[in-house]
Design a protein around this motif. Structure first.
Motif, PDB file in Angstrom:
ATOM      1  N   ALA A 191       0.862  -1.186   0.000  1.00  9.79           N
ATOM      2  CA  ALA A 191       0.000   0.000   0.000  1.00  9.79           C
ATOM      3  C   ALA A 191       0.897   1.234   0.000  1.00  9.79           C
ATOM      4  O   ALA A 191       1.979   1.226   0.594  1.00  9.79           O
ATOM      5  N   PHE A 192       0.434   2.284  -0.668  1.00  6.29           N
ATOM      6  CA  PHE A 192       1.246   3.488  -0.874  1.00  6.29           C
ATOM      7  C   PHE A 192       0.385   4.728  -0.614  1.00  6.29           C
ATOM      8  O   PHE A 192      -0.662   4.896  -1.248  1.00  6.29           O
ATOM      9  N   LEU A 193       0.825   5.579   0.283  1.00  6.97           N
ATOM     10  CA  LEU A 193       0.068   6.777   0.636  1.00  6.97           C
ATOM     11  C   LEU A 193       0.766   8.021   0.105  1.00  6.97           C
ATOM     12  O   LEU A 193       1.889   8.334   0.501  1.00  6.97           O
ATOM     13  N   SER A 194       0.091   8.732  -0.803  1.00  2.00           N
ATOM     14  CA  SER A 194       0.638   9.980  -1.347  1.00  2.00           C
ATOM     15  C   SER A 194      -0.225  11.153  -0.892  1.00  2.00           C
ATOM     16  O   SER A 194      -1.361  10.969  -0.449  1.00  2.00           O
ATOM     17  N   LYS A 195       0.318  12.358  -1.052  1.00  2.00           N
ATOM     18  CA  LYS A 195      -0.400  13.532  -0.557  1.00  2.00           C
ATOM     19  C   LYS A 195      -1.401  14.070  -1.572  1.00  2.00           C
ATOM     20  O   LYS A 195      -2.600  14.000  -1.367  1.00  2.00           O
ATOM     21  N   VAL A 225      -7.236   2.901  -5.726  1.00  2.00           N
ATOM     22  CA  VAL A 225      -6.766   4.074  -4.998  1.00  2.00           C
ATOM     23  C   VAL A 225      -7.990   4.765  -4.415  1.00  2.00           C
ATOM     24  O   VAL A 225      -9.039   4.852  -5.065  1.00  2.00           O
ATOM     25  N   SER A 226      -7.875   5.227  -3.170  1.00  3.75           N
ATOM     26  CA  SER A 226      -9.012   5.873  -2.510  1.00  3.75           C
ATOM     27  C   SER A 226      -8.519   7.005  -1.624  1.00  3.75           C
ATOM     28  O   SER A 226      -7.361   7.035  -1.198  1.00  3.75           O
ATOM     29  N   GLY A 235      -4.467  11.321   2.934  1.00  3.91           N
ATOM     30  CA  GLY A 235      -3.972  11.432   1.568  1.00  3.91           C
ATOM     31  C   GLY A 235      -4.639  10.402   0.682  1.00  3.91           C
ATOM     32  O   GLY A 235      -5.736   9.920   0.984  1.00  3.91           O
ATOM     33  N   TRP A 236      -3.972  10.039  -0.397  1.00 10.74           N
ATOM     34  CA  TRP A 236      -4.514   9.084  -1.364  1.00 10.74           C
ATOM     35  C   TRP A 236      -3.811   7.749  -1.212  1.00 10.74           C
ATOM     36  O   TRP A 236      -2.603   7.643  -1.381  1.00 10.74           O
ATOM     37  N   LEU A 237      -4.599   6.744  -0.854  1.00 10.56           N
ATOM     38  CA  LEU A 237      -4.062   5.425  -0.535  1.00 10.56           C
ATOM     39  C   LEU A 237      -4.200   4.498  -1.733  1.00 10.56           C
ATOM     40  O   LEU A 237      -5.303   4.155  -2.152  1.00 10.56           O
ATOM     41  N   HIS A 238      -3.056   4.116  -2.289  1.00 10.54           N
ATOM     42  CA  HIS A 238      -3.016   3.174  -3.411  1.00 10.54           C
ATOM     43  C   HIS A 238      -2.780   1.773  -2.858  1.00 10.54           C
ATOM     44  O   HIS A 238      -1.877   1.568  -2.045  1.00 10.54           O
ATOM     45  N   ARG A 239      -3.559   0.823  -3.318  1.00 13.19           N
ATOM     46  CA  ARG A 239      -3.350  -0.566  -2.929  1.00 13.19           C
ATOM     47  C   ARG A 239      -3.109  -1.400  -4.178  1.00 13.19           C
ATOM     48  O   ARG A 239      -3.859  -1.324  -5.136  1.00 13.19           O
ATOM     49  N   GLY A 257       0.374  -0.739   8.725  1.00 13.51           N
ATOM     50  CA  GLY A 257       0.149  -1.356   7.426  1.00 13.51           C
ATOM     51  C   GLY A 257      -0.730  -0.521   6.520  1.00 13.51           C
ATOM     52  O   GLY A 257      -1.247  -1.021   5.521  1.00 13.51           O
ATOM     53  N   LEU A 258      -0.876   0.767   6.846  1.00 13.90           N
ATOM     54  CA  LEU A 258      -1.722   1.669   6.058  1.00 13.90           C
ATOM     55  C   LEU A 258      -3.118   1.092   5.850  1.00 13.90           C
ATOM     56  O   LEU A 258      -3.648   1.051   4.742  1.00 13.90           O
ATOM     57  N   PHE A 259      -3.732   0.639   6.942  1.00 11.65           N
ATOM     58  CA  PHE A 259      -5.102   0.122   6.899  1.00 11.65           C
ATOM     59  C   PHE A 259      -5.255  -0.980   5.855  1.00 11.65           C
ATOM     60  O   PHE A 259      -6.279  -1.071   5.180  1.00 11.65           O
TER      61      PHE A 259
END
Length: 382
Positions: free
Chosen positions: A61-65, A248-249, A255-259, A291-293
């Motif tokens: 998972a990847f969290l961007s702003k 992505v949500s 921010g924007w969470l990519h899974r 684990g970024l949810f």
């Protein structure tokens, strides 16, 4: 690298949910580290099923702003798992008959399904009509439809809450958005390659609109696959869950969470399957920012596809891989795919689940054992 139970901190903004017992390929760690350095990236998290992708890892998972990265989500937007509980008692299984009947899944839904297709699209709010012919199709790769039985109930109260029955056959469907998601990513690559796009830009707004529709398309696709199986086998079923692991949500306030191959832990009970020769686990996520949810979405590959075929083709015949150590049947007439998706090519799902449990991220509900896995009855491509 610090370790706390099954949580490892590679850097301040890089988290890995895996114990020292879980083998993670070095290339996957390199890709995870590289993704953490992307512009506007706040944090990345690898799951215990982490393994290398083409450029970025799967099982993360990847969290961007303020930036969207379509390449991180990949081409199979909306890919996920749906679980249905059928009305077929396990003491009335007809596996040998079902194997032949399910070959219908290789063909597009015919005209008799047109009303059902439209109703299902409306149910999920799907707008696009260009890929209707692909609705109800499983696809290739690691996608499948699997009939299962409840092996063990770990928490009867949680099992009762979702009406899980040990007496009835379960149906798990793993599929995504097929050619629709591929087209969306290809359009992005043609313009931006693998670069990110600003959320509030015209490109960002357009991508999110198409992405959201593809996510719903994938949900509709899994439902139609399940409905065709029900119609073919003359059974009925109730949906227990459907969860998406490629999307992505907007994670409000973060921010924007990519899974990419990561199961949301903030949307209720989820299914985490192993290989076709291993158990599936039903778990209740313990909501946590760790684990970024997100949770693992499966066992994760141990070998690359080409490597799996090279390792196994001299050891196992085709018929050897059509029956698993659990006694279940695998329908896959595509020889290359059968070797690529062999249980031996995957990590231990038991270890993956143990890592998540040790990290305090899940409560076990039940394990499900495969009895029939369907991939394709065709000898060619999927």
């Amino acid at each position: 690298m610090g370790t706390l139970n099954s949580i490892q901190y590679i850097a301040d903004n890089i988290e890995l949910i895996a114990s020292n017992k879980t083998w993670i390929e070095g290339k996957a760690i390199e890709q995870l580290t590289f993704s953490a350095k992307l512009p506007d990236m706040l944090k990345v998290a690898g799951m215990p099923d982490l393994h290398p992708g083409k450029s970025y890892p799967i099982g993360a998972a990847f969290l961007s702003k303020n930036t969207l990265y379509p390449y991180l989500v990949g081409s199979d937007i909306g890919c996920g798992m749906g679980l249905w509980q059928t009305d077929k008692p396990i003491n009335k299984l007809k596996i040998s008959r079902w194997i032949d009947k399910l070959a219908v899944l290789d063909e597009p839904l015919n005209r008799d399904w047109q009303d059902e297709i439209e109703q299902t699209k409306q149910q999920f709010g799907v707008i696009n009509s260009d890929f209707d012919r692909a609705l109800g199709s499983i696809g290739g790769g690691n996608h499948f439809a699997e009939l299962q039985v409840v092996e063990t109930i770990f928490d009867q109260t949680l099992a009762d809450a979702i009406h899980l029955s040990k007496k009835h056959v379960q149906l798990l469907v793993h599929s995504g958005s097929r050619g629709y998601g591929h087209e969306i990513l290809n359009q992005h690559i043609a313009q931006f390659n693998s670069a990110g796009i600003a959320v509030d830009s015209d490109a960002g707004i357009e991508y999110l609109q198409k992405h959201n529709d593809a996510v719903q398309w994938a949900c509709a696709n899994r439902t139609l696959i399940a409905k065709q199986i029900m119609a073919t086998l003359n059974i009925d079923a109730d949906p227990l869950l459907d969860v998406t692991h490629n999307l992505v949500s907007n994670q409000q306030g973060m921010g924007w969470l990519h899974r990419k191959g990561a199961t949301p832990s903030d949307q209720g009970i989820v299914a985490i399957p192993g290989s076709r020769g291993a158990l599936t686990y039903l778990v209740k996520p313990v909501k946590s920012a760790t684990g970024l949810f997100s949770l693992a979405h499966g066992a994760g590959r141990k070998w690359q596809r080409s490597e799996a075929k090279a390792r196994l083709s001299n050891k196992y015949r085709v018929q050897d891989l059509q029956k698993t150590s659990l006694g279940s049947h695998v329908v896959c007439k595509n020889k290359a795919l059968l070797y690529e998706e062999a249980p031996q090519a995957y990590k231990s799902i038991d270890q993956v689940i143990q890592d998540l449990k040790n990290a305090g991220l899940i409560e076990l509900i039940a394990s499900l054992k495969p009895i029939l896995t369907y991939k394709t009855a065709k000898s060619g491509g999927c």
